[in-house]
Write a protein that holds these residues in place. Structure first.
Motif: not given
Length: 232
Positions: A99-122
């Protein structure tokens, strides 16, 4: 910085030299060196990321995670490397670091849908329902044709007994990506829970047609075939 921009600055340095503007030449030369180094680092990061993706697809999660970390050493601002490291860590049953890495990914790219989906799964696996719903919805807002996120949100709604909303999302997911097997599996599970076994069987068979090794679909199909059918 793109390679052509490095070339432009190099050309500018040569022009300045011909004009005798030596101080500016030194500044441009230093800039070119920094840009060239940065481009080299990004190239190395991309190479490590590509190798990590290959290992991730092959199921070598530890090897993939190591390569994603290597990619981030070369380019700490690579949102895709952060995202994929999060995916690997999630599959390694390390949801906190994932979750920490995915949140960092979103901070770098707020349009990264893959990261939101992965967070949702977690969040969904952790029974954090409202957080999971929000993450899946965000993924869909960013990418309105993101079939996996729609299928995951549908599975969440099915878990909550919101079957009509779930089926609507599965239908959209199938329309957006007819080759994604999980949508058929999830849809079939809802149909089976409603007693529509013949239609559920069709969904499980379609999922297996697309992904013959999808164990959950094979098990569900077996259960449906062993259950006396009812008229729907």
């Amino acid at each position: 910085m793109k390679p052509e921009e490095v070339e432009v600055r190099s050309s500018l340095a040569r022009i300045l030299w011909s004009l005798g503007r030596k101080e500016e030449v030194r500044e441009e030369t230093a800039s070119v060196e920094r840009l060239s180094q940065r481009q080299h680092q990004r190239d190395q990061s991309s190479y490590s990321l590509a190798r990590g993706n290959l290992l991730l697809d092959q199921g070598d999660l530890n090897g993939a995670a190591e390569l994603f970390r290597e990619a981030l050493k070369f380019d700490p601002e690579s949102a895709r490397a952060r995202n994929n490291l999060g995916l690997a860590l999630a599959r390694l049953n390390d949801p906190q670091d994932a979750r920490r890495e995915l949140e960092k990914a979103i901070a770098l790219d707020p349009k990264l849908a893959l990261a939101y989906n992965a967070l949702g799964t977690i969040y969904m696996q952790a029974e954090q329902i409202s957080e999971a719903e929000a993450a899946f919805q965000k993924a869909i807002r960013v990418d309105p044709q993101y079939a996996e996120a729609k299928s995951n949100l549908g599975a969440l709604y099915a878990k909550l007994g919101r079957n009509a909303e779930a089926v609507a999302l599965f239908k959209e997911a199938v329309e957006d990506s007819p080759q994604y097997p999980q949508s058929y599996l999830n849809w079939g599970l809802v149909l089976a829970s409603q007693g529509n076994l013949s239609r559920a069987k069709e969904m499980f068979e379609k999922a297996l047609q697309l992904s013959p090794n999808l164990a959950e679909a094979r098990k569900a199909l077996q259960i449906v075939e062993e259950t006396p059918s009812k008229q729907n």
